[in-house]
Enzyme design. Structure first.
Site, PDB file in Angstrom:
ATOM      1  N   GLY A 103       2.831  10.706  -3.071  1.00 43.28           N
ATOM      2  CA  GLY A 103       3.846  10.410  -2.072  1.00 43.28           C
ATOM      3  C   GLY A 103       4.615   9.127  -2.340  1.00 43.28           C
ATOM      4  O   GLY A 103       5.632   8.850  -1.708  1.00 43.28           O
ATOM      5  N   TYR A 153      -0.586  -6.517  11.573  1.00 39.68           N
ATOM      6  CA  TYR A 153      -1.028  -5.310  12.278  1.00 39.68           C
ATOM      7  C   TYR A 153      -2.538  -5.392  12.478  1.00 39.68           C
ATOM      8  O   TYR A 153      -3.284  -5.622  11.522  1.00 39.68           O
ATOM      9  CB  TYR A 153      -0.704  -4.061  11.477  1.00 39.68           C
ATOM     10  CG  TYR A 153       0.705  -3.548  11.631  1.00 39.68           C
ATOM     11  CD1 TYR A 153       0.955  -2.287  12.175  1.00 39.68           C
ATOM     12  CD2 TYR A 153       1.798  -4.304  11.230  1.00 39.68           C
ATOM     13  CE1 TYR A 153       2.250  -1.798  12.306  1.00 39.68           C
ATOM     14  CE2 TYR A 153       3.099  -3.825  11.362  1.00 39.68           C
ATOM     15  CZ  TYR A 153       3.314  -2.578  11.898  1.00 39.68           C
ATOM     16  OH  TYR A 153       4.594  -2.100  12.034  1.00 39.68           O
ATOM     17  N   TYR A 213      -4.636  -0.290   1.083  1.00 37.62           N
ATOM     18  CA  TYR A 213      -3.673  -1.389   1.165  1.00 37.62           C
ATOM     19  C   TYR A 213      -3.704  -2.132  -0.171  1.00 37.62           C
ATOM     20  O   TYR A 213      -4.076  -3.294  -0.250  1.00 37.62           O
ATOM     21  CB  TYR A 213      -4.043  -2.359   2.292  1.00 37.62           C
ATOM     22  CG  TYR A 213      -3.862  -1.857   3.697  1.00 37.62           C
ATOM     23  CD1 TYR A 213      -3.267  -0.629   3.971  1.00 37.62           C
ATOM     24  CD2 TYR A 213      -4.292  -2.624   4.778  1.00 37.62           C
ATOM     25  CE1 TYR A 213      -3.121  -0.178   5.269  1.00 37.62           C
ATOM     26  CE2 TYR A 213      -4.132  -2.185   6.087  1.00 37.62           C
ATOM     27  CZ  TYR A 213      -3.556  -0.957   6.325  1.00 37.62           C
ATOM     28  OH  TYR A 213      -3.402  -0.530   7.617  1.00 37.62           O
ATOM     29  N   GLY A 255      -2.516  13.296  -1.068  1.00 36.97           N
ATOM     30  CA  GLY A 255      -3.471  13.052  -2.143  1.00 36.97           C
ATOM     31  C   GLY A 255      -4.026  11.647  -2.157  1.00 36.97           C
ATOM     32  O   GLY A 255      -5.249  11.440  -2.124  1.00 36.97           O
ATOM     33  N   GLY A 256      -3.147  10.658  -2.178  1.00 35.65           N
ATOM     34  CA  GLY A 256      -3.601   9.273  -2.208  1.00 35.65           C
ATOM     35  C   GLY A 256      -4.148   8.806  -0.881  1.00 35.65           C
ATOM     36  O   GLY A 256      -5.149   8.087  -0.824  1.00 35.65           O
ATOM     37  N   HIS A 303       3.702   5.971  -1.801  1.00 32.09           N
ATOM     38  CA  HIS A 303       3.525   4.870  -0.850  1.00 32.09           C
ATOM     39  C   HIS A 303       2.529   3.819  -1.342  1.00 32.09           C
ATOM     40  O   HIS A 303       2.133   2.948  -0.565  1.00 32.09           O
ATOM     41  CB  HIS A 303       3.079   5.407   0.506  1.00 32.09           C
ATOM     42  CG  HIS A 303       4.200   5.963   1.322  1.00 32.09           C
ATOM     43  ND1 HIS A 303       4.888   5.228   2.249  1.00 32.09           N
ATOM     44  CD2 HIS A 303       4.773   7.188   1.330  1.00 32.09           C
ATOM     45  CE1 HIS A 303       5.834   5.975   2.815  1.00 32.09           C
ATOM     46  NE2 HIS A 303       5.778   7.166   2.259  1.00 32.09           N
TER      47      HIS A 303
END
Length: 562
Positions: free
Chosen positions: A125, A418, A489, A195-196, A127
């Site tokens: 994806g 966050y 992350y 997937g990730g 990201h």
């Protein structure tokens, strides 16, 4: 896994591909290559291997191959770059992109890459916060999985087969088309690739009720380093354990996961409440730490901290935004909050009762009245350059610590934090159940953010340094020995593996922060399933040094534990 229909993206890339003979495209790219240097000659040999090795004649690989000479090469590469920091003229580009649309393409790619010693990056994806899935410092090619995105929902068994290239939004939409009372615990960003996200842990607003995505993976389909298609039974429980939280890219190519769906009420409740320092945000955030990880597991309240204009002209302040999902009605939520967390001051009018699928829109800052088909949009609402870091908090941060944090944030202005509460189901699952270790004992997880839209290394260095300064300030208040971090992350500040003779030593540095005691087992599994370290990147699981393999298991364990 049942046979899946491949769903192709409906964009200009595939439109133009349909007008061209794919085999001719590849031949032209070969013939039009620059002068045949040793590198170009090796790349061409690799290309010939891909074309000749493809055994499934009904699914030729040629239409999935893009070289830099192809007019669509840049579009294909850039279409899934989600961090503009890695979309510059100076960023190294792959010498080849393979947009696999059939399992045989993945198999051929692995076999040929092994044969010709090519570095492969795997993108589902895009990201990856550090661009590790599509950037490298040495020559590499990209295996792009976005075409493998089929989803099959079976409500009778409450399961779903999801291919690696599917996005979370597509998964949620597919579930909602079949049922109003089923969901899947995963992330709040709908454009993230499955997937990730899943293989690295995968969390979202259902975390306290149901745990992580990996806690609901019951089978998988992969291609291993030998080019074999394996499922849970044939890969064995060790590898199945590793790809649930340890990341798939260190061990194999993830083709698909079989997921166990979870149940949600037909109506859920969401709210977002904002409080600034002038509105007692310090006390509320402090009390949130004592409430959010311990409350009813049906309730998840995230806090976002940023800097905004204050009530006094020219002065900045910190704003705390609390966003919530409650698996119940608003009346019950307000009653719970009034009794256990009155400092928030939640009112009935702050709450919205909606469906679970519409709550996904709410968490993505999309109006819940928007047609849910927007979840099928693969392009994020915005793109920018970014840097992320993470921490885990085990003891509530004192008010003095929060006040020092506010001061630093106001000075920097352009940072966001966050906070995601743990507890609930996360406390009940042992840290060794999957490769993801951060379970009981964590109150909340902290993400540091910096986003920017200007170009240039100096600009990037400035914003990256802001996150590092905040991270440094937080040292007394976060986990220690090791200072834990969340693998999804991705943060190259924790260490980079050059995959040379010191690979194990380099990998151990970040490995213990991401995986803690589970790192030992991940290394052992890596050594078993991929001893040549074919599946590697800047923060992959390393293999054991060759000389250690000659010693017995007891000595190896002693070496690892030192």
């Amino acid at each position: 896994m049942p046979k899946m229909r491949i769903i192709y993206t409906h964009n200009i890339i595939h439109y133009y591909l349909s007008l061209l003979n794919p085999f001719v495209l590849v031949l032209l790219s070969l013939l039009c290559s620059p002068s045949l240097s040793a590198a170009n000659s090796a790349h061409n040999t690799f290309l010939h291997c891909l074309v000749n090795h493809s055994s499934d004649l009904s699914h030729p690989i040629t239409s999935s191959i893009f070289t830099p000479n192809n007019a669509l090469f840049s579009s294909v590469l850039q279409s899934y770059i989600r961090n503009l920091r890695f979309n510059t003229t100076t960023t190294r580009k792959p010498f080849l992109i393979i947009t696999a649309s059939h399992v045989s393409h993945v198999q051929s790619t692995i076999v040929c890459a092994q044969k010709h010693n090519k570095l492969m990056k795997i993108r589902s994806g895009g990201h990856d916060y550090e661009g590790v899935s599509y950037v490298a410092e040495e020559p590499f090619f990209l295996l792009d999985m976005f075409n493998l995105r089929a989803i099959e929902i079976d409500i009778e068994t409450e399961t779903a087969w999801v291919q690696a290239g599917a996005t979370l939004g597509e998964i949620y939409h597919s579930i909602a088309q079949k049922s109003k009372i089923h969901a899947f615990p995963a992330g709040t960003c709908p454009t993230v690739g499955a997937g990730g996200h899943i293989s690295g842990g995968g969390y979202g607003s259902l975390m306290r009720k149901y745990g992580l995505s990996i806690d609901h993976v019951i089978d998988a389909q992969i291609v291993d380093a030998q080019g074999r298609v394996l499922d849970r039974e044939s890969m064995g429980e060790d590898l199945f354990w590793a790809i649930r939280g340890g990341g798939g890219a260190s061990f194999c190519v993830i083709l698909a996961f079989k997921l166990k769906l979870v149940r949600v009420p037909e109506k859920v409740t969401v709210f977002q409440v904002e409080r600034t320092l002038e509105q007692n945000a310090t006390d509320i955030v402090y009390d949130w730490q004592h409430f959010a990880p311990y409350t009813d597991s049906n309730l998840f309240i995230r806090v976002v901290l940023d800097v905004v204009n204050g009530t006094q002209k020219g002065r900045k302040t910190v704003r705390a935004s609390f966003t919530s999902l409650f698996l119940g009605d608003s009346k019950s939520l307000v009653s719970l909050m009034s009794e256990a967390f009155p400092q928030m001051g939640l009112r009935q009018q702050d709450c919205i009762e909606t469906t679970w699928i519409e709550s996904v829109l709410f968490w993505t800052d999309i109006k819940i009245s928007t047609p849910v088909e927007i979840l099928l949009d693969r392009m994020p609402q915005s793109l920018h350059s970014l840097k992320r870091k993470s921490d885990y908090i085990k003891v509530p941060i004192p008010k003095e610590g929060l006040e020092g944090l506010w001061k630093l944030m106001i000075e920097f202005e352009d940072t966001i934090l966050y906070g995601h509460p743990y507890g609930g189901r996360m406390d009940e699952i042992p840290s060794f159940e999957t490769a993801f270790p951060h379970r009981k004992g964590n109150l909340w997880k902290l993400q540091y953010q910096a986003n920017w839209n200007k170009e240039g290394k100096d600009v990037a260095d400035y914003y990256i340094d802001l996150t590092r300064k905040l991270h440094k300030y937080m040292t007394p208040f976060v986990s220690k020995n090791p200072r834990e971090a969340f693998f999804n992350y991705k943060d190259l500040d924790l260490g980079i593996n050059h995959n040379g003779e010191n690979s194990y030593v380099e990998g151990r540095v970040y490995g213990y922060e991401y995986f803690m005691d589970n790192f030992n087992r991940l290394v052992q599994i890596k050594n078993k399933v991929d001893p040549s370290n074919f599946f590697r990147n800047e923060q992959s699981i390393p293999t054991l040094p060759y000389e250690m393999i000659l010693f017995n298991d007891a000595y190896s364990k002693l070496f690892i534990d030192l």
